[in-house]
Design a protein around this motif. Structure first.
Motif, PDB file in Angstrom:
ATOM      1  N   LYS A   1      11.636  56.316  83.248  1.00 42.38           N
ATOM      2  CA  LYS A   1      12.513  57.457  83.493  1.00 42.38           C
ATOM      3  C   LYS A   1      13.570  57.010  84.495  1.00 42.38           C
ATOM      4  N   VAL A   2      14.819  57.164  84.129  1.00 39.01           N
ATOM      5  CA  VAL A   2      15.921  56.688  84.959  1.00 39.01           C
ATOM      6  C   VAL A   2      16.361  57.792  85.910  1.00 39.01           C
ATOM      7  N   ALA A   3      16.428  57.468  87.202  1.00 36.31           N
ATOM      8  CA  ALA A   3      16.905  58.419  88.198  1.00 36.31           C
ATOM      9  C   ALA A   3      18.429  58.367  88.286  1.00 36.31           C
ATOM     10  N   LYS A   4      19.007  57.157  88.378  1.00 35.92           N
ATOM     11  CA  LYS A   4      20.462  57.042  88.417  1.00 35.92           C
ATOM     12  C   LYS A   4      20.889  55.657  87.956  1.00 35.92           C
ATOM     13  N   VAL A   5      22.165  55.561  87.605  1.00 34.05           N
ATOM     14  CA  VAL A   5      22.745  54.314  87.112  1.00 34.05           C
ATOM     15  C   VAL A   5      24.035  54.046  87.869  1.00 34.05           C
ATOM     16  N   ASN A   6      24.179  52.845  88.400  1.00 33.53           N
ATOM     17  CA  ASN A   6      25.427  52.395  89.014  1.00 33.53           C
ATOM     18  C   ASN A   6      25.996  51.290  88.146  1.00 33.53           C
ATOM     19  N   THR A   7      27.290  51.364  87.844  1.00 35.08           N
ATOM     20  CA  THR A   7      27.922  50.341  87.013  1.00 35.08           C
ATOM     21  C   THR A   7      29.071  49.704  87.767  1.00 35.08           C
ATOM     22  N   MET A   8      29.387  48.462  87.386  1.00 40.09           N
ATOM     23  CA  MET A   8      30.537  47.771  87.968  1.00 40.09           C
ATOM     24  C   MET A   8      31.167  46.868  86.918  1.00 40.09           C
ATOM     25  N   ASN A   9      32.488  46.849  86.898  1.00 39.52           N
ATOM     26  CA  ASN A   9      33.233  46.004  85.990  1.00 39.52           C
ATOM     27  C   ASN A   9      33.542  44.687  86.696  1.00 39.52           C
ATOM     28  N   LEU A  10      33.234  43.577  86.044  1.00 38.02           N
ATOM     29  CA  LEU A  10      33.474  42.258  86.606  1.00 38.02           C
ATOM     30  C   LEU A  10      34.610  41.594  85.835  1.00 38.02           C
ATOM     31  N   GLU A  11      35.648  41.197  86.549  1.00 36.49           N
ATOM     32  CA  GLU A  11      36.775  40.519  85.913  1.00 36.49           C
ATOM     33  C   GLU A  11      36.380  39.093  85.562  1.00 36.49           C
ATOM     34  N   GLY A  12      37.063  38.520  84.586  1.00 37.62           N
ATOM     35  CA  GLY A  12      36.805  37.137  84.205  1.00 37.62           C
ATOM     36  C   GLY A  12      37.311  36.172  85.269  1.00 37.62           C
ATOM     37  N   LYS A  13      36.630  35.049  85.389  1.00 33.35           N
ATOM     38  CA  LYS A  13      37.029  34.046  86.375  1.00 33.35           C
ATOM     39  C   LYS A  13      38.098  33.129  85.782  1.00 33.35           C
ATOM     40  N   ASN A  14      38.972  32.623  86.635  1.00 32.61           N
ATOM     41  CA  ASN A  14      39.983  31.658  86.195  1.00 32.61           C
ATOM     42  C   ASN A  14      39.319  30.309  85.967  1.00 32.61           C
ATOM     43  N   ARG A  15      39.617  29.710  84.838  1.00 31.81           N
ATOM     44  CA  ARG A  15      39.075  28.390  84.511  1.00 31.81           C
ATOM     45  C   ARG A  15      40.214  27.501  84.039  1.00 31.81           C
ATOM     46  N   ARG A  16      40.056  26.210  84.285  1.00 29.34           N
ATOM     47  CA  ARG A  16      41.090  25.269  83.903  1.00 29.34           C
ATOM     48  C   ARG A  16      40.489  24.128  83.119  1.00 29.34           C
ATOM     49  N   ARG A  17      41.156  23.718  82.061  1.00 27.03           N
ATOM     50  CA  ARG A  17      40.771  22.552  81.264  1.00 27.03           C
ATOM     51  C   ARG A  17      41.971  21.651  81.190  1.00 27.03           C
ATOM     52  N   GLY A  18      42.023  20.678  82.057  1.00 33.60           N
ATOM     53  CA  GLY A  18      43.218  19.846  82.119  1.00 33.60           C
ATOM     54  C   GLY A  18      44.369  20.672  82.660  1.00 33.60           C
ATOM     55  N   MET A  19      45.428  20.790  81.885  1.00 33.75           N
ATOM     56  CA  MET A  19      46.579  21.590  82.310  1.00 33.75           C
ATOM     57  C   MET A  19      46.545  23.003  81.730  1.00 33.75           C
ATOM     58  N   THR A  20      45.577  23.308  80.883  1.00 27.79           N
ATOM     59  CA  THR A  20      45.471  24.632  80.269  1.00 27.79           C
ATOM     60  C   THR A  20      44.694  25.560  81.190  1.00 27.79           C
ATOM     61  N   ILE A  21      45.264  26.724  81.453  1.00 27.52           N
ATOM     62  CA  ILE A  21      44.630  27.698  82.334  1.00 27.52           C
ATOM     63  C   ILE A  21      44.221  28.904  81.496  1.00 27.52           C
ATOM     64  N   GLY A  22      43.004  29.378  81.705  1.00 26.96           N
ATOM     65  CA  GLY A  22      42.513  30.533  80.975  1.00 26.96           C
ATOM     66  C   GLY A  22      41.570  31.352  81.832  1.00 26.96           C
ATOM     67  N   LYS A  23      40.979  32.366  81.220  1.00 26.11           N
ATOM     68  CA  LYS A  23      40.020  33.230  81.915  1.00 26.11           C
ATOM     69  C   LYS A  23      38.763  33.359  81.069  1.00 26.11           C
ATOM     70  N   THR A  24      37.625  33.521  81.739  1.00 29.12           N
ATOM     71  CA  THR A  24      36.390  33.809  81.022  1.00 29.12           C
ATOM     72  C   THR A  24      36.387  35.296  80.672  1.00 29.12           C
ATOM     73  N   ALA A  25      35.452  35.712  79.845  1.00 24.37           N
ATOM     74  CA  ALA A  25      35.399  37.093  79.380  1.00 24.37           C
ATOM     75  C   ALA A  25      34.999  38.045  80.502  1.00 24.37           C
ATOM     76  N   LYS A  26      35.466  39.296  80.394  1.00 21.86           N
ATOM     77  CA  LYS A  26      35.063  40.332  81.336  1.00 21.86           C
ATOM     78  C   LYS A  26      33.616  40.724  81.057  1.00 21.86           C
ATOM     79  N   LYS A  27      32.931  41.213  82.089  1.00 20.09           N
ATOM     80  CA  LYS A  27      31.552  41.672  81.947  1.00 20.09           C
ATOM     81  C   LYS A  27      31.402  43.017  82.642  1.00 20.09           C
ATOM     82  N   LYS A  28      30.343  43.714  82.292  1.00 22.33           N
ATOM     83  CA  LYS A  28      29.987  44.947  82.974  1.00 22.33           C
ATOM     84  C   LYS A  28      28.530  44.854  83.364  1.00 22.33           C
ATOM     85  N   LYS A  29      28.233  45.220  84.597  1.00 21.72           N
ATOM     86  CA  LYS A  29      26.878  45.122  85.121  1.00 21.72           C
ATOM     87  C   LYS A  29      26.402  46.519  85.496  1.00 21.72           C
ATOM     88  N   ALA A  30      25.133  46.810  85.206  1.00 21.72           N
ATOM     89  CA  ALA A  30      24.556  48.111  85.533  1.00 21.72           C
ATOM     90  C   ALA A  30      23.288  47.910  86.344  1.00 21.72           C
TER      91      ALA A  30
END
Length: 99
Positions: free
Chosen positions: A53-82
């Motif tokens: 039985k769940v009393a309460k739920v807290n959620t948070m949105n996590l932004e993707g981290k910056n990653r680099r592969r050589g000279m190419t810059i990108g981001k990892t996927a966003k996540k949500k944590k509860a």
């Protein structure tokens, strides 16, 4: 908003030292679908794990981290944590029992 079924909401448990210490207070941490609401997370936990039985739920949105592969810059996927707080008379979640 996407039509998300309860079995698609919870993606995986979060296994960290901080989340393991919170289990003593009946708080369990999961990665959830990015479009899931608090009520959908509550419904999914109560349906997937018998006797909870769940009393309460807290959620948070996590932004993707910056990653680099050589000279190419990108981001990892966003996540949500509860963080799910169970009631005192609720059963424990067995998925964490052997950890």
């Amino acid at each position: 908003m996407a039509d998300i079924k309860y079995y698609d909401v919870i993606l995986s448990p979060v296994i960290t030292e901080k989340s393991m210490n919170a289990m003593a207070d009946k708080k369990y941490t999961f990665y959830v679908h990015t479009d899931a609401t608090k009520t959908q997370v509550k419904e999914a936990v109560e349906k997937m794990f018998e006797g909870t039985k769940v009393a309460k739920v807290n959620t948070m949105n996590l932004e993707g981290k910056n990653r680099r592969r050589g000279m190419t810059i990108g981001k990892t996927a966003k996540k949500k944590k509860a963080i799910v707080q169970l009631t005192e008379d609720s059963a424990d979640i067995e998925i964490f029992a052997g950890l």
